[in-house]
Design a protein around this motif. Structure first.
Motif, PDB file in Angstrom:
ATOM      1  N   UNK A 161       0.831  -1.207   0.000  1.00  0.00           N
ATOM      2  CA  UNK A 161       0.000   0.000   0.000  1.00  0.00           C
ATOM      3  C   UNK A 161       0.857   1.244   0.000  1.00  0.00           C
ATOM      4  N   UNK A 218      -1.949   4.620  -7.809  1.00  0.00           N
ATOM      5  CA  UNK A 218      -3.319   4.561  -7.308  1.00  0.00           C
ATOM      6  C   UNK A 218      -3.852   3.136  -7.398  1.00  0.00           C
ATOM      7  N   UNK A 267      -2.106   0.379  -7.560  1.00  0.00           N
ATOM      8  CA  UNK A 267      -1.402  -0.509  -6.629  1.00  0.00           C
ATOM      9  C   UNK A 267      -1.985  -0.360  -5.230  1.00  0.00           C
ATOM     10  N   UNK A 268      -2.230   0.869  -4.864  1.00  0.00           N
ATOM     11  CA  UNK A 268      -2.815   1.150  -3.548  1.00  0.00           C
ATOM     12  C   UNK A 268      -4.152   0.422  -3.409  1.00  0.00           C
ATOM     13  N   UNK A 269      -4.976   0.548  -4.427  1.00  0.00           N
ATOM     14  CA  UNK A 269      -6.306  -0.060  -4.333  1.00  0.00           C
ATOM     15  C   UNK A 269      -6.223  -1.578  -4.308  1.00  0.00           C
ATOM     16  N   UNK A 320      -3.830  -3.351  -3.263  1.00  0.00           N
ATOM     17  CA  UNK A 320      -3.285  -3.794  -1.975  1.00  0.00           C
ATOM     18  C   UNK A 320      -4.390  -3.865  -0.935  1.00  0.00           C
ATOM     19  N   UNK A 360       2.678  -3.557 -15.051  1.00  0.00           N
ATOM     20  CA  UNK A 360       1.435  -3.408 -14.298  1.00  0.00           C
ATOM     21  C   UNK A 360       0.518  -4.592 -14.566  1.00  0.00           C
ATOM     22  N   UNK A 390       1.872  -7.374 -12.630  1.00  0.00           N
ATOM     23  CA  UNK A 390       1.517  -7.167 -11.219  1.00  0.00           C
ATOM     24  C   UNK A 390       0.097  -7.653 -10.971  1.00  0.00           C
ATOM     25  N   UNK A 422      -1.127 -10.736  -8.646  1.00  0.00           N
ATOM     26  CA  UNK A 422      -2.105 -10.464  -7.609  1.00  0.00           C
ATOM     27  C   UNK A 422      -3.250 -11.453  -7.726  1.00  0.00           C
ATOM     28  N   UNK A 439      -6.837  11.836  -7.461  1.00  0.00           N
ATOM     29  CA  UNK A 439      -5.814  11.253  -6.594  1.00  0.00           C
ATOM     30  C   UNK A 439      -6.193  11.424  -5.128  1.00  0.00           C
ATOM     31  N   UNK A 493      -9.335   9.392  -4.241  1.00  0.00           N
ATOM     32  CA  UNK A 493      -9.118   7.958  -4.117  1.00  0.00           C
ATOM     33  C   UNK A 493      -8.402   7.651  -2.806  1.00  0.00           C
ATOM     34  N   UNK A 528     -10.025   5.288  -0.142  1.00  0.00           N
ATOM     35  CA  UNK A 528      -9.290   4.077   0.211  1.00  0.00           C
ATOM     36  C   UNK A 528      -9.029   4.025   1.717  1.00  0.00           C
TER      37      UNK A 528
END
Lengths: 138, 81, 491, 274, 494
Positions: free
Chosen positions: A21, A41, A43-45, A47, B33, B36, B40, E167, E170, E174
């Motif tokens: 995250x 963004x 990747x954050x989501x 995670x 990506x 990735x 995942x 950004x 989100x 999140x």
């Protein structure tokens, strides 16, 4: 020592999710390129989704699809043990979250294209300079 | 055994994530990506979240990457960071 | 005390509010418009007067409109003090209306509909403030008045009025938000009520320092009362057309400020509490400084309206001074000065406006010899000046007499000196004007260029004669006002 | 910015790690999350809804309301891309290839539109379509992908998958068409208007099925009340309701995915692109 | 029929879909569809409010499943009030906006209405829902629609501002999602009431603490509490008028509602104020927010931007009031949700009319406006007075409760900040009034070549009527604030 080891075994992946995250968050805050930020963004989501999915995980349990639901007779259907199946709720939530994230991603991409159309760049520092160039706001 | 697969894939995921945000070629980023996302998806499959994994496979590794490539096609490929 | 529930106070407030749409819609027809003003003004006065017998009979009229929080409602209560103030404001409103027709048409001012509309709004707010039953309602009308007078003050829409308007709002709105609002909410927080009562609302919750701070917040916060150093808005606001200066800055605006302070001292703190803490002296000292300093400044002003403005500042402090004496005589003298000064000062302003309309002259030095051309105006001016100085045969004498008695009663001899000195100063800055007007030589005579100067039109002259006459009448018949005060303050 | 970002990231990370201190172990079958609600779902879902895929059961029935809004989000994304990017002005520059000779014409005036047909072929400025092998293989593959997508939608009750996944796959098949040939082929086959209407209709099917339950005497989304309307076993009515809903989701998602793709890749002009 | 709770949210959604279809077939129909959808929704919201006042909280089970298995709508007094505010403001704005939409997005009006309705759906859903995750999905709908709208307004800066908004948005969403995840991990439930029951045994847990912080951070980002406000000014000033007018009064207010809902229903005030004792720190934060918002507003040269910063300041009011830790403060915060929604709506209505006529609303463009658009300006002035806190407009009364709450909590700095911000607002608005009142309108306004010069005149009647209604409602809401407090807020808090 063994305590620590069990702690690590029990928790290590939560820690790794946090790291993941934070990679995403860092990219969102610190990267210069807008597309890179978008990747951050995502990747954050993902995670977070990973975190949720692992909440639902259960040792020695199988995927949440009931076997022989319609195949057997009534007695068969009665023996469903909750321990045997993984918690379906986080999966449901995360399906929704994935959809939301792809929708946001699509809109963000569209915006990035628009920004590029207008300014011919996606680097934040250059964009800032362009903004100064086009003068005060209307 | 589970946790071993989990750990290995998780390491891959983090590796892909770092790579994706540090490559200077945006098309490369797109592909990393996608990788990735696919990793995942594996991870989730390992954890028994088949539906989520399925969705991620079709969305994250599929459509998202396509959108990404499309956007890179319409913008620039190079970046400074 | 016996109370009667009646809708009359609300009607008295609303009548000029309801007339505003009519005024706006009849903006093309000045005569129709102005007749509506009179209708509204007359109804208002009748409504106010119709309540008078009840009040003089020792009863109160109450009306609660909206309960905002327990103990803090938007409510009206008509008592002696409020009645006194309302009578003054409502009666002078009609007179001023006549005057403003003459003035505005005489000078062919722009935006007359806007002017009369906001004028009506302002007078509504004044009556509302007079009839307020609690501090919340009073604050409400105080603020409405501040904002309603802004377009009046800045009526000319030029650079000067812009600066004046800015100063006007900075002081009046700024102090009321920054000082009165927190002080009021603090009072409510401590006591749970804001209702005026002659015993005060505090029952031992207040220490002396806290009381002092609160009192100062109120006294300075109601900046319409013009206590120094928050007085500078008043001379600045003199850029307004003279009817505004006359009604609002001799009657409505400034008196609402003073009235609010009177209400706070008598209804929120209570005379006894302040006497116990010995805080009257503090307020009196502040008032004294204002009286003396502004009188001195008035001496040096050449523009007539500015001189009147500074005179107003000092006269307002008389009222506060009297109330702060905390003795029956002082209270009576102070409160009755609201009425006496109103009639005197409005006469003076009317005269200033009439002179301006007739001759275009604003400065005292230009007014030599005008008395012969405009005898009625200057005679009225003389009467008004006597009223303000406090000499018989005008009502002003009565209030000043009571004030001096009050200082004796409260054994504040030094402060009596303040009164005497300031009366002399008053005489010094008013009487020479009259003297020179009647006996000095005008510029025209020097220049030998015959310029035809005569009295201003009737719309301007009649009001000032009326107010001058009332000023004199009040010397002989002040009883009604005195009774109202006695009832209002139960002394 | 980098430093600030680093600090924020460290702080947030520390906060999150602090929170993990009291987590139950990973995969612990006795963690609150695995006991409280999930057991109810696992044990009762098949009996109550006749759907063995618990995820579908929860997704489309117990938490069907979430899913409805999720579909609305997708619809919204489609609308957003249309609003943001769609540009009805035609591009000024065009390229044509004279098929017999292979000469490429560059037309700079937007008013001169050559008639494309046997002689002239409109071609993309930036994108040269792939060669024959890819084209052919894709052409063969696409129908299979589409059938698979339909299967995923229809079989969502019993196996992983459902409306969303099926929709994405169907959308991908159309996108594949665009990539292997070029955008014009796709745009010609799938009209923009059709896409726009289908995106809304998909969601409308969902909301409609859910809303019909109300006049039928149930709460919103209560499929069991639909039984009188549908012939067949009322026992399976919830599963049928879910199928209907999934079909709606599938339609909406397909349409929106294509809308987003077309708009992004052609900068909203729908003329040329990847 | 007792499906009103569902109808509130469903009709705008249905209308959005129909408008989406109409956009491709018969675009003229999309406006009436939208209007009808919102009217029904408003009617349902009204019915629900009446029902809640007379017979208490309504629980509506989606799909008929009992909570916590299914999603439930729990509509109590607070919800019902906010629902009615949202639905009615959305409806009236739509009435006022027909001409603006025609002017700004004429070629895709149908899609615009669809997005608009989706946004309203999201807000209504956020308000009505009793499920933590459902809340997240609905927040995302509102966010996604507002991202779009921000990019649509200003062609030059909009897309970039919107991207930055994405950004931040989100990250906020999140964080909230993570917080819900932490909660779920500890409680295993998502229904607010259910979670609250389980939480009462978990007060010491560090996970719950982190969950709480994350939820609050997420919501604060979404509501633009200082210093997380950076997205807001751009978002409000770049979006099309018709949308800015609804996003400004509603978005932040609904988020404040969510915060209060989470505080009261989910985590519980005892937990927040007694176990954690965070009150003081957050009230200080709110104090800074108020001062910072006011000061930044002073630096602006554009009316929309100035108002946006004033909203930042108003958010500080509500957060501070809610975190005061006493009933008066909370009352003030809830009352201010209503009042602030009304007054920002009134302000933006006026600004919308100005933009409709003037195109740009930098201060220098406003010269002489009192003469040209007296009715619009009258609405503006009244709304401005409400923001300043002049009685009897409603802004005064919520300030009254907030300051009382601050006194009771001993948070004198917060009371001081309220007073100072009122003063600054007075300065700000009178700066604008002075320009509109004293300076004459220049010739050929807004157009470089005077040949295309059009006379600036009063805004269309539809805008004026709505503006007038809202302005009157400012005073009415102010005078009846005692009634509102007694029938809605106090019963809710007890």
């Amino acid at each position: 020592m063994t305590d620590l080891l069990t702690l690590i075994v029990a928790k290590y992946n939560y820690w790794l999710y946090v790291i993941l995250m934070m990679i995403g968050l860092y990219a969102m805050i610190a990267k210069n390129n807008l597309i890179k930020k978008l990747v951050g963004m995502n990747i954050f989501q993902t995670a977070i989704i990973l975190f949720y999915v692992s909440i639902g995980y259960k040792r020695d349990a199988t995927i949440p699809i009931i076997q022989n639901a319609h195949g057997g007779n009534d007695t068969h259907a009665a023996v469903i043990h909750a321990v045997d199946y993984i918690n379906p709720l986080p999966h449901v939530l995360m399906l929704t979250a994935i959809v939301v994230s792809v929708a946001t991603f699509g809109v963000a991409m569209a915006l990035a294209v628009r920004v590029y159309q207008r300014y011919q760049t996606l680097e934040e520092d250059e964009l800032r300079m362009r903004l100064v160039d086009i003068g005060p706001e209307k | 055994m589970h946790w071993l697969i989990d750990l290995i894939v998780l390491t891959f995921v983090i590796f892909c994530a770092i790579a994706a945000i540090s490559v200077k070629d945006l098309l490369g980023t797109a592909i990393l990506f996608g990788a990735y996302s696919f990793m995942m998806c594996l991870l989730w499959a390992v954890m028994g979240a088949v539906d989520v994994a399925f969705t991620e496979a079709s969305v994250g590794a599929g459509v998202s990457t396509v959108f990404f490539v499309a956007a890179v096609f319409r913008t620039s490929r190079r970046t400074k960071d | 005390m016996e109370t009667i529930i009646s809708i009359k106070p609300l009607l008295a407030v609303l009548v000029s509010l309801f007339v505003i749409p009519v005024l706006v819609s009849s903006s093309g027809k000045p005569n129709v418009r102005e007749s509506w003003i009179f209708v509204a003004g007359a109804i208002k006065l009748v409504l106010v007067l119709s309540m008078l017998p009840v009040i003089l009979g020792g009863k109160q009229i109450v009306l609660t409109l909206f309960e905002i929080a327990p103990g803090a409602a938007i409510a009206f209560r008509v008592d002696g003090l409020g009645m006194l103030f309302a009578i003054v404001a409502a009666s002078l409103y009609i007179v001023t209306s006549i005057y403003s027709i003459g003035y505005m048409r005489g000078l062919n001012e722009h935006g007359q509909t806007r002017f009369v509309s906001f004028f009506a709004l302002a007078i509504s707010a004044t009556i509302g403030a007079a009839f307020s039953a609690n501090l919340l309602t009073l604050y409400l009308f105080y603020e409405i008045l501040s904002l309603a007078t802004y377009p009046l003050v800045t009526h000319h829409q030029d650079a000067t009025s812009r600066i004046s308007g800015r100063r006007y709002l900075t002081f009046i709105l700024g102090t009321s938000i920054a000082l009165v609002l927190p002080a009021m909410i603090y009072c409510y927080h401590v006591t749970g009520t804001l209702e005026f009562s002659t015993a005060g609302i505090f029952t031992g919750q207040l220490s002396k320092p806290a009381a002092l701070v609160l009192l100062l917040m109120f006294v300075f916060g109601f900046a319409k009362a013009g206590i120094m150093p928050f007085h500078t808005w008043l001379p600045a606001a003199m850029v307004a057309p003279t009817p505004v200066s006359a009604l609002l800055h001799a009657v409505a605006v400034v008196k609402v400020g003073v009235f609010s302070i009177v209400r706070v001292i008598t209804g929120i703190f209570g005379v006894d509490l302040l006497a116990d803490f010995n805080l009257g002296v503090v307020v009196m000292s502040i008032a004294s400084v204002t009286i003396l300093v502004s009188s001195c400044i008035a001496l040096s002003q050449d523009e007539l309206k500015r001189r009147l403005a500074y005179s107003t500042i000092s006269q307002l402090s008389y009222i506060i001074f009297g109330v702060a004496l905390l003795s029956p005589q002082g209270l009576t003298g102070g409160v009755i000065h609201i009425a006496m000064h109103a009639f005197g000062k409005i006469t003076l302003f009317f005269c200033a406006g009439a002179i301006f309309v007739a001759t275009g002259k604003k400065y005292i030095s230009q007014m030599q010899g005008l008395g012969k051309k405009m005898p009625f105006t200057f005679a009225a001016f003389f009467v008004g000046a006597l009223g303000v100085i406090g000499l018989p045969p005008t009502g002003g004498f009565y209030s000043k007499w009571n004030l001096i008695l009050g200082t004796l009663e409260a054994q504040q001899t030094i402060f009596m000196l303040v009164l005497l000195v300031s009366s002399f100063l008053n005489a010094f800055y008013f009487l020479p004007i009259v003297f020179k007007a009647f006996f000095g030589k005008s510029e025209e005579e020097d220049n030998k260029t015959p310029v035809k100067i005569q009295e201003a039109n009737l719309c301007l002259v009649i009001p000032l004669i009326i107010t001058a006459i009332i000023s004199v009448v009040l010397f002989f018949y002040p009883t009604m006002f005195v009774n109202l005060i006695k009832i209002g303050l139960s002394i | 910015m980098k430093f600030l970002g680093f600090i924020i990231v460290c702080l947030t990370g520390a906060l999150l790690l602090y929170g993990t201190g009291e987590f139950p172990g990973w995969g612990d079958p006795h963690s609150p999350a695995s006991i409280h609600l999930s057991n109810d779902y696992i044990e009762k879902a098949v009996e109550q809804t006749q759907v063995p895929n618990l995820v579908t059961a929860v997704l489309a029935d117990y938490r069907g309301f979430d899913t409805m809004f999720e579909t609305a989000v997708v619809f919204c994304a489609g609308l957003a891309c249309f609003l943001l990017l769609r540009d009805f002005k035609e591009k000024k520059e065009r390229f044509y290839r004279h098929t017999p000779t292979g000469v490429i014409l560059h037309v700079k005036d937007s008013k001169k539109v050559l008639k494309t047909g046997k002689e002239f072929e409109h071609m993309d400025k930036d994108w040269v379509p792939s060669d024959l092998i890819i084209k052919t293989i894709c052409r063969i593959l696409i129908p299979f992908i589409q059938i698979y997508a339909l299967y995923v939608v229809a079989h969502g009750d019993f196996s992983p998958g459902g409306g969303f996944q099926g929709g994405v796959i169907f959308g991908s098949s159309l996108i594949l068409l665009a990539i292997s040939y070029d955008l014009k082929v796709l745009v010609k086959r799938v009209k923009e208007k059709i896409l726009g209407i289908f995106a809304a209709i998909g969601v409308l099917i969902y909301v409609g099925i859910a809303a019909i339950c109300m006049p039928m005497g149930g709460n919103f989304l209560d499929y069991s009340k639909l039984a009188p309307l549908v012939p067949g076993d009322p026992h399976h009515i919830r599963a049928l309701g879910m199928l209907g809903v999934e079909i709606g989701v599938g339609i909406a998602v397909t349409a929106v995915m294509v809308i987003i793709y077309i708009n992004i890749v052609s900068e909203g002009r729908h003329e040329e692109g990847l | 029929m007792d499906n009103y709770p569902a109808l509130i949210v469903i009709t705008p959604l249905l209308a959005a879909l129909l408008a989406g279809i109409a956009a491709w077939t018969e675009e003229r129909l999309s406006y009436p569809i939208a209007l009808i959808g919102l009217a029904v929704s408003m009617f349902a919201a009204f019915k629900v409010l009446m029902q809640v006042i007379t017979s208490g909280t309504i629980n509506y089970r989606m799909a008929g499943w009992a909570p916590p298995m299914g999603i439930e709508y729990t509509i109590d007094l607070l919800n019902a009030m906010v629902l009615l505010i949202v639905a009615s403001i959305a409806f009236f704005n739509l009435i006022a906006s027909y001409k603006s939409v025609e002017q700004e997005t004429s070629d895709r009006a149908g899609s615009f209405y669809a997005i608009y309705l989706l946004f309203v759906t999201g807000l209504l859903g956020v308000t009505a829902t009793g499920d933590l995750f459902n809340l997240y999905v609905l927040i995302e709908i509102t966010s996604l629609t507002s991202y779009t709208m921000v990019a649509l307004g200003d062609r030059d800066r909009g897309p970039l501002a919107s991207l930055n908004y994405i950004f931040i948005g989100v990250i906020g969403a999140s964080f909230y999602l993570l917080g819900v995840g932490y909660l779920y991990l500890k409680t295993g439930s998502l229904n607010m009431v259910d979670v609250a029951n389980i939480l009462s045994g978990l007060h010491g847990s560090s996970t719950i603490l982190v969950a709480f912080i994350l939820c609050m951070l997420g919501i604060w980002i979404k509501m633009a509490l200082f210093p997380m406000h950076v997205w807001l000014p751009n978002a409000y000033s770049y979006s099309p008028v018709a949308f800015a007018r609804i996003v400004a009064p509603l978005m932040t207010k609904v988020m404040v509602y969510v915060m209060i809902r989470l505080m009261i229903t989910v985590f519980g005030l005892d937990y927040i104020f007694e176990t954690l004792n965070l009150s003081e720190a957050v009230v200080w934060l709110a104090t800074f927010a108020i001062i910072a918002g006011a000061v930044m507003a002073l630096a602006q040269k554009n009316l929309k931007k100035m108002l946006a910063y004033i909203i930042v300041c108003e958010i500080g009011y509500m957060v501070g009031g809610a975190w005061m830790g006493n009933q008066l403060g909370m009352t003030g915060a809830i009352l201010h949700i209503l009042n602030d929604a009304l007054m920002t709506f009134a302000l933006f209505l006026a600004v919308g009319s100005m933009v409709y006529k003037l195109k740009r609303v930098d201060f220098i463009d406003l010269k002489g406006l009192f003469g040209k658009m007296p009715w619009t300006m009258a609405g503006f002035v009244l709304a401005a007075f409400s923001i300043i806190g002049v009685p009897p407009t409603c802004g005064f009364f919520s300030k009254w409760y907030l300051i009382l709450g601050a006194f009771e909590a001993g948070a004198y700095h917060f009371a001081a900040a309220l007073v100072i911000s009122s003063l600054i607002c007075a300065v700000l608005f009178f700066k604008v009034f002075e320009i509109c009142f004293f300076e004459p309108m220049p010739e050929g306004h807004g157009h470089e070549d005077s040949s295309s010069h059009v006379a600036i005149e009063e805004a269309p009647l539809s805008m004026l009527i709505v503006s007038g209604l809202v302005s009157i409602s400012l005073v009415v809401a102010g005078l009846y604030s005692g009634t509102i407090v007694n029938t809605i807020i106090l019963p809710f808090l007890q």
